[in-house]
Design a protein around this motif. Structure first.
Motif, PDB file in Angstrom:
ATOM      1  N   GLU A 124       0.817  -1.133  -0.109  1.00 51.55           N
ATOM      2  CA  GLU A 124      -0.092   0.064  -0.122  1.00 51.55           C
ATOM      3  C   GLU A 124       0.855   1.356   0.110  1.00 51.55           C
ATOM      4  N   ASP A 125       0.105   2.348  -0.178  1.00 50.21           N
ATOM      5  CA  ASP A 125       1.127   3.739  -0.402  1.00 50.21           C
ATOM      6  C   ASP A 125       1.751   4.007   1.255  1.00 50.21           C
ATOM      7  N   GLY A 126       2.611   4.816   1.205  1.00 47.94           N
ATOM      8  CA  GLY A 126       3.192   5.334   2.465  1.00 47.94           C
ATOM      9  C   GLY A 126       4.578   5.290   2.386  1.00 47.94           C
ATOM     10  N   ALA A 127       5.237   4.548   1.572  1.00 46.65           N
ATOM     11  CA  ALA A 127       6.575   4.531   1.760  1.00 46.65           C
ATOM     12  C   ALA A 127       7.461   5.768   1.775  1.00 46.65           C
ATOM     13  N   LYS A 128       7.166   6.925   0.954  1.00 45.19           N
ATOM     14  CA  LYS A 128       7.852   8.038   0.922  1.00 45.19           C
ATOM     15  C   LYS A 128       7.392   8.788   2.473  1.00 45.19           C
ATOM     16  N   HIS A 129       6.423   8.712   2.835  1.00 44.75           N
ATOM     17  CA  HIS A 129       5.936   8.973   4.261  1.00 44.75           C
ATOM     18  C   HIS A 129       6.768   8.563   5.308  1.00 44.75           C
ATOM     19  N   ALA A 130       6.778   7.419   5.327  1.00 51.68           N
ATOM     20  CA  ALA A 130       7.586   6.430   6.354  1.00 51.68           C
ATOM     21  C   ALA A 130       9.240   6.805   6.078  1.00 51.68           C
ATOM     22  N   ALA A 131       9.641   6.940   5.063  1.00 48.06           N
ATOM     23  CA  ALA A 131      11.031   7.124   4.627  1.00 48.06           C
ATOM     24  C   ALA A 131      11.424   8.732   5.291  1.00 48.06           C
TER      25      ALA A 131
END
Length: 203
Positions: A124-131
Motif C-alpha cells: 500500500e502507499d506510504g513508503a515516502k512518508h515512512a522514509a
C-alpha cells in the motif's frame, strides 16, 4: 566497515519477513563493497517503551544499542501498516533518541560520523512518508543522510503479492537498493577519513 540493519517487522524470526528479504538484497551489494553487515529483528527482543538508554530490568535495548555504536552505517527497515511505518520502527527511533545526548570524546553526539538509511516494503502507499519520518529522525539525532537512501517496494494498490512473492521487486526497487548501498558506503568511508569536526558541533 560495519552496517547494522534494524528490521522493524512485527513478525518474529519464526515467520518470513519481506522487509528482511529486502535487507538481504542490500547486503549482497555490501558484500561486494567489503562491508560487514548484520540484521537484527526487533520483534525477537524485549524492548521497553520510553526514551532512555536503559529503561528497566529485562530491557534488551542496551544490547542492540551497543551494535549501533559499533556500526558505521545504520539502516532501519519497516513494513507499511495503514500507510505508516511500524510501531517497532517508531520505538527504535524513540530509543535511539534517548541516547542522542550521550557524547563521544569530542563532545559530539555518539551518532555523529555514522550514516543512516531506510528500507520499506508493503502492499500500500506510504513508503515516502515512512522514509521521510525515519530519515528525519536519524538526521535529527546526528546521523548523516546521503542522497537516495530511501529504498522501497510497494505492490499495486490493494491486496497483492508481497516483495518476496513478487520476485524481489522490480527494476525500480533494485536500482534503489543499489543506490542505497553504494551511497551509504561512500559517505561512511568519507566520514572515516575526514570526520565532522567538533568545532561548532558539540552538545
Amino acid at each position: 566497515m560495519k552496517a547494522l540493519f534494524l528490521n522493524c517487522s512485527l513478525k518474529s524470526s519464526e515467520e518470513e519477513s519481506n522487509t528482511e528479504g529486502f535487507m538481504k538484497d542490500v547486503q549482497k551489494h555490501y558484500e561486494t563493497l567489503g562491508v560487514e553487515s548484520e540484521i537484527v529483528r526487533l520483534a525477537d527482543y524485549y524492548v521497553a517503551y520510553g526514551v532512555a538508554e536503559d529503561m528497566e530490568d529485562g530491557d534488551e535495548w542496551p544490547e542492540i544499542l551497543e551494535k549501533v555504536k559499533e556500526a558505521d552505517i545504520l539502516i532501519i527497515g519497516t513494513p507499511l501498516w495503514l500507510g505508516e511505518k511500524s510501531s517497532l520502527a517508531t520505538q527504535a527511533i524513540e530509543r535511539l533518541y534517548g541516547s542522542s545526548s550521550v557524547t563521544n570524546d569530542k563532545g559530539q553526539s555518539i551518532f555523529y560520523n555514522k550514516v543512516g538509511g531506510a528500507v520499506i516494503t508493503g502492499n500500500e502507499d506510504g513508503a515516502k512518508h515512512a522514509a521521510a519520518s525515519l530519515l528525519y529522525g536519524l538526521s535529527h539525532i546526528g546521523f548523516v543522510i546521503p542522497p537516495n537512501v530511501d529504498a522501497y517496494w510497494v505492490g499495486e494498490a490493494g491486496p497483492g503479492p508481497s516483495y518476496l512473492e513478487a520476485g524481489h521487486g522490480n527494476d525500480f526497487s533494485k536500482a534503489a537498493i543499489q543506490r542505497l548501498a553504494y551511497n551509504t558506503h561512500h559517505v561512511a568511508k568519507m566520514l572515516k577519513e575526514q570526520p565532522i569536526p567538533a568545532e561548532g558541533n558539540t552538545l
